[in-house]
Design an enzyme around this catalytic site. Structure first.
Site, PDB file in Angstrom:
ATOM      1  CG  ASP A   1      -2.041   1.028   1.112  1.00  0.00           C
ATOM      2  OD1 ASP A   1      -1.907   1.977   0.318  1.00  0.00           O
ATOM      3  OD2 ASP A   1      -3.051   0.873   1.816  1.00  0.00           O
TER       4      ASP A   1
ATOM      5  NE  ARG B   1      -4.558   3.042  -0.430  1.00  0.00           N
ATOM      6  CZ  ARG B   1      -5.698   2.519  -0.022  1.00  0.00           C
ATOM      7  NH1 ARG B   1      -6.838   2.954  -0.520  1.00  0.00           N
ATOM      8  NH2 ARG B   1      -5.710   1.578   0.898  1.00  0.00           N
TER       9      ARG B   1
HETATM   10  N1  LIG Z   1      -2.186  -3.261  -6.181  1.00  0.00           N
HETATM   11  C1  LIG Z   1      -3.483  -3.582  -6.182  1.00  0.00           C
HETATM   12  N2  LIG Z   1      -4.365  -2.590  -6.016  1.00  0.00           N
HETATM   13  C2  LIG Z   1      -5.660  -2.916  -6.010  1.00  0.00           C
HETATM   14  C3  LIG Z   1      -6.109  -4.234  -6.170  1.00  0.00           C
HETATM   15  N3  LIG Z   1      -7.458  -4.224  -6.112  1.00  0.00           N
HETATM   16  C4  LIG Z   1      -7.815  -2.934  -5.906  1.00  0.00           C
HETATM   17  N4  LIG Z   1      -6.740  -2.140  -5.851  1.00  0.00           N
HETATM   18  C5  LIG Z   1      -6.652  -0.702  -5.599  1.00  0.00           C
HETATM   19  O1  LIG Z   1      -6.971  -0.521  -4.247  1.00  0.00           O
HETATM   20  C6  LIG Z   1      -7.452   0.788  -4.045  1.00  0.00           C
HETATM   21  C7  LIG Z   1      -8.679   0.684  -3.158  1.00  0.00           C
HETATM   22  O2  LIG Z   1      -8.246   0.141  -1.958  1.00  0.00           O
HETATM   23  P1  LIG Z   1      -9.008  -1.007  -1.220  1.00  0.00           P
HETATM   24  O3  LIG Z   1      -7.999  -1.859  -0.529  1.00  0.00           O
HETATM   25  O4  LIG Z   1      -9.993  -1.683  -2.159  1.00  0.00           O
HETATM   26  O5  LIG Z   1      -9.908  -0.281  -0.168  1.00  0.00           O
HETATM   27  P2  LIG Z   1      -9.507   0.857   0.844  1.00  0.00           P
HETATM   28  O6  LIG Z   1      -9.531   2.166   0.107  1.00  0.00           O
HETATM   29  O7  LIG Z   1      -8.257   0.543   1.584  1.00  0.00           O
HETATM   30  O8  LIG Z   1     -10.700   0.718   1.868  1.00  0.00           O
HETATM   31  P3  LIG Z   1     -12.208   1.119   1.681  1.00  0.00           P
HETATM   32  O9  LIG Z   1     -12.297   2.538   2.155  1.00  0.00           O
HETATM   33  O10 LIG Z   1     -12.985   0.182   2.516  1.00  0.00           O
HETATM   34  O11 LIG Z   1     -12.536   1.009   0.211  1.00  0.00           O
HETATM   35  C8  LIG Z   1      -7.703   1.379  -5.422  1.00  0.00           C
HETATM   36  O12 LIG Z   1      -6.624   2.269  -5.705  1.00  0.00           O
HETATM   37  C9  LIG Z   1      -7.623   0.165  -6.333  1.00  0.00           C
HETATM   38  O13 LIG Z   1      -7.136   0.484  -7.627  1.00  0.00           O
HETATM   39  C10 LIG Z   1      -5.148  -5.257  -6.337  1.00  0.00           C
HETATM   40  O14 LIG Z   1      -5.445  -6.451  -6.444  1.00  0.00           O
HETATM   41  N5  LIG Z   1      -3.839  -4.885  -6.341  1.00  0.00           N
END
Ligand SMILES: Nc1nc2c(ncn2[C@@H]2O[C@H](COP(=O)(O)OP(=O)(O)OP(=O)(O)O)[C@@H](O)[C@H]2O)c(=O)[nH]1
Ligand SMILES: [Zn+2]
Length: 203
Positions: free
Chosen positions: A134, A136
């Protein structure tokens, strides 16, 4: 003498416009990162700068889920449900950060999906590629909310880590509002991995 004690704002506000949607009319505020030129937006509805906590979603870009109807994840339905919830309240904000693939970018996410097609899970795939699980940066959300004069939020998310991170960067999360939508047979394994390895709360 120039006072340099304030943290530098990595973003600049550029422009705002009306954004009529299926879930009512939002104002779309556009921001640009000074260093990279990366663009981010926030959608607001109603009066949000009155000091009362605001219903908010900090959404990370997912081109596949948000725009291409992918069933590999729950992002698209989450975005829609968040916009609908804001409309129901008549007041709220969606911060939409262009941090695709949890910050690794679209092409790397496709690489990660390719590995997932071969049996790795969402965490293992990033690790196998030598990429962070992650990457971000939620400080951007703090600066966008500061610009909108939003200091405290009811945050729509299933990710307690996101609540902790946002609190740490200075956003007062007064409540976590679950956002459990978009489950299907294609993403069942993905969602259970997120619950087990990334701490997401999914009933
Ligand atoms: N690297 C990677 N990124 C992913 C994958 N699936 C979704 N994403 C990315 O994950 C991000 C969303 O994060 P999530 O983990 O789904 O959720 P979150 O934002 O942490 O939590 P919520 O607020 O509950 O949605 C977006 O940027 C998506 O493009 C994956 O399999 N691999
Ligand atoms: Zn997604």
């Amino acid at each position: 003498m120039i006072n340099n004690t304030h943290t530098d704002n990595p973003l600049r506000f550029v422009a705002a416009c009306r954004l009529p949607t299926e879930w009512g009319e939002f104002t779309m505020h556009g921001f640009e990162e000074l260093r990279s030129g990366q663009e981010h937006v926030a959608l607001s509805m109603g009066i949000i700068n009155d000091g009362a906590p605001v219903l908010a979603r900090v959404h990370s870009e997912c081109l596949t889920g948000d725009a291409l109807f992918s069933q590999r994840c729950d992002c698209g339905p989450q975005l829609q449900a968040a916009m609908q919830a804001v409309q129901a309240k008549g007041r709220g904000v969606i911060v939409y950060l262009r941090q695709e693939g949890r910050g690794i970018g679209l092409i790397n996410k496709i690489r990660a999906y390719q590995l997932q097609d071969q049996g790795l899970d969402t965490v293992e795939a990033n690790v196998a590629l030598g990429l962070p699980v992650d990457a971000r940066d939620f400080v951007l959300a703090k600066h966008i909310l500061d610009y909108l004069q939003v200091a405290s939020v009811h945050l729509m998310t299933n990710n307690p880590q996101k609540v902790a991170t946002l609190n740490r960067v200075g956003i007062d999360v007064v409540e976590r509002v679950p956002l459990e939508v978009g489950q299907n047979s294609e993403n069942a394994h993905y969602l259970s991995t997120k619950a087990q390895k990334l701490g997401h709360i999914l009933g």
